[in-house]
Design a protein around this motif. Structure first.
Motif, PDB file in Angstrom:
ATOM      1  N   LEU A   1      -5.131  -2.256  -4.371  1.00  0.00           N
ATOM      2  CA  LEU A   1      -4.479  -1.663  -3.161  1.00  0.00           C
ATOM      3  C   LEU A   1      -3.079  -2.059  -3.440  1.00  0.00           C
ATOM      4  O   LEU A   1      -2.898  -3.237  -3.045  1.00  0.00           O
ATOM      5  CB  LEU A   1      -5.131  -2.602  -2.077  1.00  0.00           C
ATOM      6  CG  LEU A   1      -4.683  -2.353  -0.666  1.00  0.00           C
ATOM      7  CD1 LEU A   1      -4.759  -0.902  -0.318  1.00  0.00           C
ATOM      8  CD2 LEU A   1      -5.432  -3.139   0.452  1.00  0.00           C
ATOM      9  N   ASN A   2      -2.216  -1.087  -3.238  1.00  0.00           N
ATOM     10  CA  ASN A   2      -0.996  -1.127  -3.466  1.00  0.00           C
ATOM     11  C   ASN A   2      -0.296  -0.843  -1.892  1.00  0.00           C
ATOM     12  O   ASN A   2      -0.454   0.157  -1.515  1.00  0.00           O
ATOM     13  CB  ASN A   2      -0.351  -0.148  -4.304  1.00  0.00           C
ATOM     14  CG  ASN A   2       1.302  -0.399  -4.703  1.00  0.00           C
ATOM     15  OD1 ASN A   2       1.964  -0.055  -3.852  1.00  0.00           O
ATOM     16  ND2 ASN A   2       1.539  -1.558  -5.430  1.00  0.00           N
ATOM     17  N   LEU A   3       0.440  -1.721  -1.174  1.00  0.00           N
ATOM     18  CA  LEU A   3       0.882  -1.571  -0.161  1.00  0.00           C
ATOM     19  C   LEU A   3       2.609  -1.392  -0.069  1.00  0.00           C
ATOM     20  O   LEU A   3       3.191  -1.441   0.879  1.00  0.00           O
ATOM     21  CB  LEU A   3       0.860  -3.015   0.842  1.00  0.00           C
ATOM     22  CG  LEU A   3      -0.645  -3.329   0.858  1.00  0.00           C
ATOM     23  CD1 LEU A   3      -0.803  -4.645   1.714  1.00  0.00           C
ATOM     24  CD2 LEU A   3      -1.288  -1.975   1.789  1.00  0.00           C
ATOM     25  N   GLU A   4       3.192  -1.065  -1.498  1.00  0.00           N
ATOM     26  CA  GLU A   4       4.660  -0.978  -1.739  1.00  0.00           C
ATOM     27  C   GLU A   4       5.068   0.066  -1.146  1.00  0.00           C
ATOM     28  O   GLU A   4       4.205   1.062  -1.088  1.00  0.00           O
ATOM     29  CB  GLU A   4       4.864  -1.443  -3.111  1.00  0.00           C
ATOM     30  CG  GLU A   4       4.782  -2.643  -3.571  1.00  0.00           C
ATOM     31  CD  GLU A   4       4.856  -2.875  -5.004  1.00  0.00           C
ATOM     32  OE1 GLU A   4       6.186  -2.846  -5.477  1.00  0.00           O
ATOM     33  OE2 GLU A   4       3.972  -3.064  -5.686  1.00  0.00           O
ATOM     34  N   GLY A   5       6.308   0.592  -0.727  1.00  0.00           N
ATOM     35  CA  GLY A   5       6.790   1.700  -0.348  1.00  0.00           C
ATOM     36  C   GLY A   5       7.372   2.765  -0.975  1.00  0.00           C
ATOM     37  O   GLY A   5       8.200   3.473  -1.162  1.00  0.00           O
ATOM     38  N   TYR A   6       5.940   2.964  -1.967  1.00  0.00           N
ATOM     39  CA  TYR A   6       5.983   4.440  -2.737  1.00  0.00           C
ATOM     40  C   TYR A   6       5.382   5.586  -1.942  1.00  0.00           C
ATOM     41  O   TYR A   6       4.438   5.617  -1.498  1.00  0.00           O
ATOM     42  CB  TYR A   6       5.487   4.207  -4.087  1.00  0.00           C
ATOM     43  CG  TYR A   6       5.982   3.254  -5.002  1.00  0.00           C
ATOM     44  CD1 TYR A   6       6.726   3.529  -5.914  1.00  0.00           C
ATOM     45  CD2 TYR A   6       5.290   2.100  -4.945  1.00  0.00           C
ATOM     46  CE1 TYR A   6       7.191   2.555  -6.827  1.00  0.00           C
ATOM     47  CE2 TYR A   6       5.758   0.968  -5.674  1.00  0.00           C
ATOM     48  CZ  TYR A   6       6.872   1.137  -6.887  1.00  0.00           C
ATOM     49  OH  TYR A   6       7.178   0.305  -7.523  1.00  0.00           O
ATOM     50  N   GLY A   7       6.466   6.627  -1.607  1.00  0.00           N
ATOM     51  CA  GLY A   7       5.844   7.639  -0.888  1.00  0.00           C
ATOM     52  C   GLY A   7       5.663   7.392   0.421  1.00  0.00           C
ATOM     53  O   GLY A   7       6.605   6.687   1.031  1.00  0.00           O
ATOM     54  N   ALA A   8       4.238   7.725   1.059  1.00  0.00           N
ATOM     55  CA  ALA A   8       4.416   7.746   2.666  1.00  0.00           C
ATOM     56  C   ALA A   8       3.446   6.692   3.193  1.00  0.00           C
ATOM     57  O   ALA A   8       3.279   6.642   4.271  1.00  0.00           O
ATOM     58  CB  ALA A   8       3.735   9.089   2.960  1.00  0.00           C
ATOM     59  N   GLY A   9       2.903   5.856   2.244  1.00  0.00           N
ATOM     60  CA  GLY A   9       1.811   4.995   2.686  1.00  0.00           C
ATOM     61  C   GLY A   9       0.981   4.229   1.779  1.00  0.00           C
ATOM     62  O   GLY A   9       1.346   4.375   0.463  1.00  0.00           O
ATOM     63  N   PRO A  10       0.311   3.259   2.071  1.00  0.00           N
ATOM     64  CA  PRO A  10      -0.340   2.398   1.205  1.00  0.00           C
ATOM     65  C   PRO A  10      -1.462   3.207   0.247  1.00  0.00           C
ATOM     66  O   PRO A  10      -1.831   4.290   0.891  1.00  0.00           O
ATOM     67  CB  PRO A  10      -1.339   1.342   2.188  1.00  0.00           C
ATOM     68  CG  PRO A  10      -1.428   2.085   3.241  1.00  0.00           C
ATOM     69  CD  PRO A  10      -0.129   2.807   3.463  1.00  0.00           C
ATOM     70  N   CYS A  11      -1.901   2.805  -0.805  1.00  0.00           N
ATOM     71  CA  CYS A  11      -2.497   3.426  -1.622  1.00  0.00           C
ATOM     72  C   CYS A  11      -4.011   2.853  -2.357  1.00  0.00           C
ATOM     73  O   CYS A  11      -3.570   1.472  -2.718  1.00  0.00           O
ATOM     74  CB  CYS A  11      -1.678   4.037  -2.754  1.00  0.00           C
ATOM     75  SG  CYS A  11      -2.472   5.198  -4.101  1.00  0.00           S
ATOM     76  N   LEU A  12      -4.894   3.426  -2.298  1.00  0.00           N
ATOM     77  CA  LEU A  12      -5.928   3.051  -3.012  1.00  0.00           C
ATOM     78  C   LEU A  12      -5.992   3.416  -4.424  1.00  0.00           C
ATOM     79  O   LEU A  12      -6.142   4.765  -4.440  1.00  0.00           O
ATOM     80  CB  LEU A  12      -7.127   3.277  -2.149  1.00  0.00           C
ATOM     81  CG  LEU A  12      -7.249   3.019  -0.665  1.00  0.00           C
ATOM     82  CD1 LEU A  12      -8.738   3.510  -0.154  1.00  0.00           C
ATOM     83  CD2 LEU A  12      -7.036   1.324  -0.421  1.00  0.00           C
ATOM     84  N   ILE A  13      -6.236   2.880  -5.397  1.00  0.00           N
ATOM     85  CA  ILE A  13      -6.112   3.251  -6.813  1.00  0.00           C
ATOM     86  C   ILE A  13      -7.460   2.793  -7.424  1.00  0.00           C
ATOM     87  O   ILE A  13      -7.871   1.645  -7.193  1.00  0.00           O
ATOM     88  CB  ILE A  13      -4.987   2.600  -7.330  1.00  0.00           C
ATOM     89  CG1 ILE A  13      -3.668   3.134  -6.674  1.00  0.00           C
ATOM     90  CG2 ILE A  13      -4.863   3.041  -8.926  1.00  0.00           C
ATOM     91  CD1 ILE A  13      -2.390   2.348  -7.398  1.00  0.00           C
TER      92      ILE A  13
END
Length: 411
Positions: free
Chosen positions: A269-281
């Motif tokens: 679960l990445n909460l860093e500011g890549y793109g538009a929002g948090p990401c589930l990987i």
């Protein structure tokens, strides 16, 4: 080429949700990307040593890269982006800077013999773009760079998938491209990524692979799946999702807890500011399953629990990904499970017909009995013995290929 570009433009203009794309529409859009001239991507060659010259790319090379980026955004249900002359200018300077250094670095330092204005333009692009380094050079390399950003393969990118998240940012409205070759022969591709010219974009999530029909050629067993969540649509304070990924025909099922990194494969679960929002990987571990790769006709189901809206109400996510091929896949044979059967009147036997390959476009099978007074067969392959004698049950698939079962009905 104009006709192909028009087809792509018309398809990209369709305001359909991602899961409404059909296989034929996807193939038509992909075909519109093909047939570009095999020429150098350079209109003017960059000079990667003092006195530095950024050079320029051909319209065809930049258009090919932009069209492919917009094709992938269309698959994800996102608006297309335009090309910015300013971003092109900065990216071409940025690619020249990286080629001069011959390594990738978002915070690339200034060579002592590089003009300050040249470096300032270049540094804006390296700090605000997706960067790729390849050990080959060919006319399609800009497009290949965009493909690389969407794949985001490599273990160093796995925990963030930053390139993909920037390329599929709903708020992105424009981009630019750069390319330069180092003296070593390495190629440096740069795509501007930090544009936020569409702040009013309406979206809930960005899934890759996207829901609905999706090209199997754009996802592989070593690549991760991703789901980016809109912070305005989901509560981040209560974000503790579990992901289940399953496929019925293969019988495979994987479960992930991205927040802890525990699951049947890699997850985060990445909460860093890549793109538009948090990401589930999440990336399934196919070891020991016999799975080779994603193929047409697989239907993957994604279930995400543990999500809630900003008011705290549960908001689970369910969607299916139907793998399709970007090019037609013909059936080449059909094989029956039983080639000889002996029955008594009134008995039945269920025949199974497997179309080869299983990823063919058309898996339908037509059934026929040579003598229905002896045995009949229905549309599912169920054979029913009627009276003593011998007949042949035939299964025919697309292309006219056949397999036969000899049926003997005894006294």
């Amino acid at each position: 080429m104009k006709a192909l570009s028009l087809i792509l433009a018309l398809l990209l203009a369709l305001c359909l949700p991602a899961d409404a794309r059909t296989r034929d529409e996807i193939r038509a859009a992909y075909q519109a990307l093909q047939g570009r001239p095999a020429e150098s991507p350079y209109a003017t060659l960059p000079v990667v040593s003092a006195p530095y010259e950024a050079g320029a790319l051909t319209d065809a090379a930049r258009s090919e890269a932009l069209d492919f980026l917009n094709f992938t955004r269309w698959l994800a249900g996102l608006e297309p982006v335009s090309e910015s002359v300013i971003y092109d200018y900065q990216c071409q300077h940025g690619a020249t800077l990286l080629a001069a250094l011959d390594y990738v670095d978002h915070n690339a330092p200034r060579p002592v013999d590089m003009d300050g204005d040249f470096y300032d333009s270049a540094h804006i692009a390296t700090a605000s773009g997706c960067i790729a380094r390849f050990n080959w050079m060919r006319p399609t390399i800009l497009r290949e760079g965009v493909e690389y950003f969407l794949r985001d393969d490599g273990e160093e990118n796995l925990s963030t998938l930053g390139h993909r998240r920037w390329a599929l940012n709903p708020m992105m409205a424009a981009t630019g491209f750069g390319l330069a070759n180092a003296k070593s022969g390495m190629s440096y591709v740069l795509m501007y990524a930090h544009d936020l010219g569409r702040p009013e974009a309406q979206w809930d999530s960005v899934c890759w692979p996207a829901a609905g029909d999706f090209p199997a050629e754009l996802i592989h067993d070593h690549l991760a799946w991703s789901v980016v969540l809109n912070p305005a649509a989901y509560s981040l304070s209560a974000l503790d999702p579990t992901v289940t990924l399953s496929e019925a025909t293969t019988g495979l099922s994987f479960r992930f807890h991205p927040a802890s990194g525990v699951g049947n494969g890699f997850c985060a679960l990445n909460l860093e500011g890549y793109g538009a929002g948090p990401c589930l990987i999440f990336r399934p571990d196919f070891s020991g399953t016999g799975f080779n790769d994603y193929l047409q006709n697989q239907r993957w189901h994604v279930r995400i629990d543990g999500l809630s809206d900003p008011n705290g109400a549960p908001r689970p996510m369910d969607y299916d990904v139907n793998m399709v091929s970007l090019v037609p896949q013909d059936a080449v044979n059909v094989e029956l499970s039983v080639l000889d059967a002996s029955l008594s009147p009134g008995e039945t036997i269920q025949l199974q017909a497997d179309v080869i390959p299983a990823y063919a476009d058309d898996l339908t099978v037509a059934w026929h009995s040579s003598d229905e007074a002896i045995a009949t067969v229905d549309e599912s392959g169920l054979v029913t013995a009627i009276a003593p004698g011998t007949c042949t049950v035939t299964a025919t698939c697309a292309g006219g290929y056949e397999d036969h079962c000899s049926v003997t009905v005894q006294q």
